[in-house]
Enzyme design. Structure first.
Site, PDB file in Angstrom:
ATOM      1  N   ASP A   1       0.854  -1.185   0.000  1.00  0.00           N
ATOM      2  CA  ASP A   1       0.000   0.000   0.000  1.00  0.00           C
ATOM      3  C   ASP A   1       0.895   1.243   0.000  1.00  0.00           C
ATOM      4  O   ASP A   1       1.670   1.456   0.935  1.00  0.00           O
ATOM      5  CB  ASP A   1      -0.862  -0.076   1.277  1.00  0.00           C
ATOM      6  CG  ASP A   1      -1.795   1.105   1.435  1.00  0.00           C
ATOM      7  OD1 ASP A   1      -1.699   2.071   0.640  1.00  0.00           O
ATOM      8  OD2 ASP A   1      -2.617   1.066   2.370  1.00  0.00           O
ATOM      9  N   ILE A   2       0.749   2.069  -1.009  1.00  0.00           N
ATOM     10  CA  ILE A   2       1.630   3.241  -1.163  1.00  0.00           C
ATOM     11  C   ILE A   2       1.482   4.234   0.000  1.00  0.00           C
ATOM     12  O   ILE A   2       2.426   4.953   0.318  1.00  0.00           O
ATOM     13  CB  ILE A   2       1.335   3.924  -2.529  1.00  0.00           C
ATOM     14  CG1 ILE A   2       2.534   4.767  -2.969  1.00  0.00           C
ATOM     15  CG2 ILE A   2       0.064   4.748  -2.508  1.00  0.00           C
ATOM     16  CD1 ILE A   2       2.465   5.208  -4.422  1.00  0.00           C
TER      17      ILE A   2
ATOM     18  N   GLY B   1      -5.880   1.057 -13.199  1.00  0.00           N
ATOM     19  CA  GLY B   1      -7.058   0.624 -12.440  1.00  0.00           C
ATOM     20  C   GLY B   1      -8.325   1.061 -13.166  1.00  0.00           C
ATOM     21  O   GLY B   1      -8.612   0.621 -14.274  1.00  0.00           O
ATOM     22  N   VAL B   2      -9.039   2.008 -12.533  1.00  0.00           N
ATOM     23  CA  VAL B   2     -10.305   2.513 -13.075  1.00  0.00           C
ATOM     24  C   VAL B   2     -10.143   3.009 -14.525  1.00  0.00           C
ATOM     25  O   VAL B   2     -11.043   2.836 -15.352  1.00  0.00           O
ATOM     26  CB  VAL B   2     -10.813   3.679 -12.184  1.00  0.00           C
ATOM     27  CG1 VAL B   2     -12.048   4.338 -12.783  1.00  0.00           C
ATOM     28  CG2 VAL B   2     -11.121   3.169 -10.786  1.00  0.00           C
TER      29      VAL B   2
ATOM     30  N   GLY C   1     -10.066   4.237  -5.817  1.00  0.00           N
ATOM     31  CA  GLY C   1      -8.736   3.636  -6.015  1.00  0.00           C
ATOM     32  C   GLY C   1      -7.671   4.226  -5.112  1.00  0.00           C
ATOM     33  O   GLY C   1      -7.906   4.535  -3.934  1.00  0.00           O
ATOM     34  N   VAL C   2      -6.485   4.423  -5.669  1.00  0.00           N
ATOM     35  CA  VAL C   2      -5.364   4.915  -4.873  1.00  0.00           C
ATOM     36  C   VAL C   2      -5.611   6.359  -4.430  1.00  0.00           C
ATOM     37  O   VAL C   2      -5.182   6.782  -3.347  1.00  0.00           O
ATOM     38  CB  VAL C   2      -4.030   4.737  -5.652  1.00  0.00           C
ATOM     39  CG1 VAL C   2      -3.913   5.666  -6.827  1.00  0.00           C
ATOM     40  CG2 VAL C   2      -2.833   4.870  -4.727  1.00  0.00           C
ATOM     41  N   ASP C   3      -6.344   7.099  -5.240  1.00  0.00           N
ATOM     42  CA  ASP C   3      -6.690   8.495  -4.913  1.00  0.00           C
ATOM     43  C   ASP C   3      -7.474   8.535  -3.592  1.00  0.00           C
ATOM     44  O   ASP C   3      -7.141   9.294  -2.664  1.00  0.00           O
ATOM     45  CB  ASP C   3      -7.529   9.040  -6.087  1.00  0.00           C
ATOM     46  CG  ASP C   3      -7.667  10.554  -6.068  1.00  0.00           C
ATOM     47  OD1 ASP C   3      -7.048  11.190  -5.200  1.00  0.00           O
ATOM     48  OD2 ASP C   3      -8.398  11.090  -6.935  1.00  0.00           O
TER      49      ASP C   3
ATOM     50  N   SER D   1      -3.075   4.820 -14.147  1.00  0.00           N
ATOM     51  CA  SER D   1      -4.058   4.459 -15.199  1.00  0.00           C
ATOM     52  C   SER D   1      -4.381   2.972 -15.284  1.00  0.00           C
ATOM     53  O   SER D   1      -5.230   2.576 -16.093  1.00  0.00           O
ATOM     54  CB  SER D   1      -3.604   4.924 -16.599  1.00  0.00           C
ATOM     55  OG  SER D   1      -3.741   6.311 -16.713  1.00  0.00           O
TER      56      SER D   1
HETATM   57  N1  AR6 Z   1      -1.389   1.635  -3.024  1.00  0.00           N
HETATM   58  C1  AR6 Z   1      -0.802   1.390  -4.209  1.00  0.00           C
HETATM   59  N2  AR6 Z   1      -1.494   1.162  -5.348  1.00  0.00           N
HETATM   60  C2  AR6 Z   1      -2.854   1.186  -5.265  1.00  0.00           C
HETATM   61  C3  AR6 Z   1      -3.538   1.431  -4.052  1.00  0.00           C
HETATM   62  C4  AR6 Z   1      -2.753   1.678  -2.900  1.00  0.00           C
HETATM   63  N3  AR6 Z   1      -3.295   1.915  -1.714  1.00  0.00           N
HETATM   64  N4  AR6 Z   1      -4.873   1.371  -4.308  1.00  0.00           N
HETATM   65  C5  AR6 Z   1      -5.021   1.078  -5.615  1.00  0.00           C
HETATM   66  N5  AR6 Z   1      -3.801   0.969  -6.185  1.00  0.00           N
HETATM   67  P1  AR6 Z   1      -6.595   3.606  -9.801  1.00  0.00           P
HETATM   68  P2  AR6 Z   1      -6.295   5.057 -12.339  1.00  0.00           P
HETATM   69  C6  AR6 Z   1      -3.429   0.635  -7.580  1.00  0.00           C
HETATM   70  O1  AR6 Z   1      -7.926   3.097 -10.209  1.00  0.00           O
HETATM   71  O2  AR6 Z   1      -6.478   3.810 -13.100  1.00  0.00           O
HETATM   72  C7  AR6 Z   1      -9.676   7.366  -9.139  1.00  0.00           C
HETATM   73  O3  AR6 Z   1     -11.035   7.360  -8.848  1.00  0.00           O
HETATM   74  C8  AR6 Z   1      -4.443  -0.095  -8.410  1.00  0.00           C
HETATM   75  O4  AR6 Z   1      -4.361  -1.506  -8.131  1.00  0.00           O
HETATM   76  O5  AR6 Z   1      -6.441   4.090  -8.432  1.00  0.00           O
HETATM   77  O6  AR6 Z   1      -5.216   5.984 -12.724  1.00  0.00           O
HETATM   78  C9  AR6 Z   1      -9.169   8.737  -9.537  1.00  0.00           C
HETATM   79  O7  AR6 Z   1      -9.846   9.783  -8.845  1.00  0.00           O
HETATM   80  C10 AR6 Z   1      -3.938   0.224  -9.818  1.00  0.00           C
HETATM   81  O8  AR6 Z   1      -2.890  -0.666 -10.197  1.00  0.00           O
HETATM   82  O9  AR6 Z   1      -6.115   4.842 -10.764  1.00  0.00           O
HETATM   83  C11 AR6 Z   1      -9.459   8.761 -10.994  1.00  0.00           C
HETATM   84  O10 AR6 Z   1     -10.787   9.136 -11.258  1.00  0.00           O
HETATM   85  C12 AR6 Z   1      -3.335   1.615  -9.667  1.00  0.00           C
HETATM   86  O11 AR6 Z   1      -3.241   1.867  -8.278  1.00  0.00           O
HETATM   87  C13 AR6 Z   1      -9.229   7.354 -11.438  1.00  0.00           C
HETATM   88  O12 AR6 Z   1      -9.443   6.551 -10.276  1.00  0.00           O
HETATM   89  C14 AR6 Z   1      -4.165   2.734 -10.273  1.00  0.00           C
HETATM   90  O13 AR6 Z   1      -5.535   2.456 -10.103  1.00  0.00           O
HETATM   91  C15 AR6 Z   1      -7.809   7.127 -11.885  1.00  0.00           C
HETATM   92  O14 AR6 Z   1      -7.694   5.822 -12.396  1.00  0.00           O
END
Ligand code: AR6
Length: 381
Positions: A9-10, A118-119, A31-33, A116
């Protein structure tokens, strides 16, 4: 280690900056945000409101508030639309602009999620390739510790062809302990075999025999001529070179061995790991920086090795330099032996590195991706 892939977890990382895969509003999301905003607390959103959003591919910075990281770099990756809408270039820009911002703010360490992936739906294998190649190009020009965090290990997509070739090699070569272990080369002390990933204990907490072997390997060229003077030296009080000699004397007397015999052995020592490394860098006409960057070794660690003729590296460090110097398997064995190690077929990481060396693939980034894919410690330091 300048570049590392870790799982986890970052929001838990103690680094100068973590990167947030945000959206253009910078006002939070899933997601990570979402995880970063939850862990940083409400002051992060307050500061984000003052930034007035961020365009895709660009980056903006805030404080980290309740996070262990000092800063958060907010960037926006592209939404995947099939790959023909400039997604790759936008994703590269997101990484590059985040790294440049970290550099501008004098960050020494920065951690990225897979932006990018994830979502936003970017195919994971391609997202990994873009992340690694962009970070790599940046590290060729700059000094920084960059960590790529894989949150969901199962979604880590490593080159399928390479994965199956390495799996085949492991099936044929790796000894999982059910049969007799095959050890390549000559082994100096059983603690060295496969022991590279364990932290090294103090010289004086080992068995007597191991201590004496360890001392004999690490000793400098010049023996202590004056026995009385040598007796008077306590290991901890002496300067580094003298300390090695004092430790050897201490070990020898603990074993009841005659200091004279040891002094004779001291005069016949091989070149040390550090000397061998520097000689091979010179003979290849390489620059130091070219070598330590190729080895994924930190500049500070390289300076230590350069200035300490008796430097004792970890097994991963030796293997990293063997890869950077493009040694073949025999040369790698000889180089490892200088530091008291050997390649072992009972050690999965060793077999994976052996696979790359045997195939003359000296790309440290591929090797480390493979080691990560097989859940092994990475090379470098
Ligand atoms: N630590 C590290 N990596 C993570 C964590 C964490 N705690 N949680 C998720 N990931 P995403 P995107 C990974 O969807 O695709 C948001 O709603 C996850 O497994 O977070 O860039 C924003 O507000 C994946 O590999 O980001 C935007 O609207 C990676 O982080 C949208 O999602 C990115 O997944 C951005 O989508």
């Amino acid at each position: 280690m300048p570049f590392r892939i870790v799982s986890g977890d970052i929001t838990k990382l103690h680094v100068d900056a973590i990167v947030n895969a945000a959206n253009t509003s910078l006002l939070g999301g899933g997601g990570v945000d979402g995880a970063i905003h939850r862990a940083a607390g409400p002051r992060l959103l307050e500061e984000c409101r003052t930034l007035h959003g961020c365009r895709t591919g660009e980056a903006k910075m805030t404080l980290g508030y309740d996070l262990p990281a000092k800063y958060v770099i907010h960037t926006v990756g592209p939404i995947w639309q099939g790959g023909r809408c400039g997604e790759e270039e936008l994703l590269r820009s997101a990484y590059r602009n985040s790294l440049l911002l970290a550099l501008e703010k004098n960050c020494e360490s920065v951690a990225f999620p897979m932006i990018s992936a994830g979502v936003y739906g970017y195919p994971k294998e391609q997202a990994l390739e873009v992340a690694v190649s962009t970070i790599r190009a940046f590290l060729e020009e700059n000094e920084m510790d960059v960590i790529l965090v894989i949150f969901d290990r199962d979604s880590f997509r490593f080159d399928v062809r390479l994965y199956s070739e390495i799996s085949g090699y492991l099936r044929n070569t790796y000894d999982d302990g059910k049969g007799p272990g095959i050890i390549l080369g000559d082994v100096v002390g059983s603690a060295a075999v496969g022991g590279g990933s364990r932290p090294r204990r103090s010289l004086f907490s080992r068995t007597k025999k191991a201590r004496v072997e360890e001392c004999a390997r690490a000793l400098p060229e010049e023996p202590v001529e004056d026995e009385e003077a040598a007796d008077a030296i306590t290991p901890d009080a002496a300067p580094p070179v003298m300390r090695m000699q004092a430790e050897a004397m201490y070990c020898a007397s603990a074993m009841g061995a005659a200091p004279n015999g040891l002094a004779e052995a001291l005069s016949n020592l091989d070149e040390s790991f550090s000397q061998a490394l520097l000689r091979m860098i010179d003979s290849r006409g390489m620059k130091d920086s070219e070598c330590y960057k190729k080895a994924n070794i930190d500049r500070k660690l390289f300076s230590k090795i350069r200035s300490d003729v008796n430097y004792r590296p970890s097994k991963q460090t030796v293997l990293a330099f063997a890869v950077a110097l493009e040694l073949d398997l025999n040369e790698t064995e000889a180089f490892l032996k200088k530091a008291g190690f050997a390649l072992s077929h009972s050690n999965k990481a060793d077999v994976i590195v052996e696979y790359f060396i045997a195939n003359k693939n000296y790309d440290m980034y591929s090797i480390n991706e493979a080691l990560f894919a097989f859940d092994q410690n990475l090379l470098g330091a």
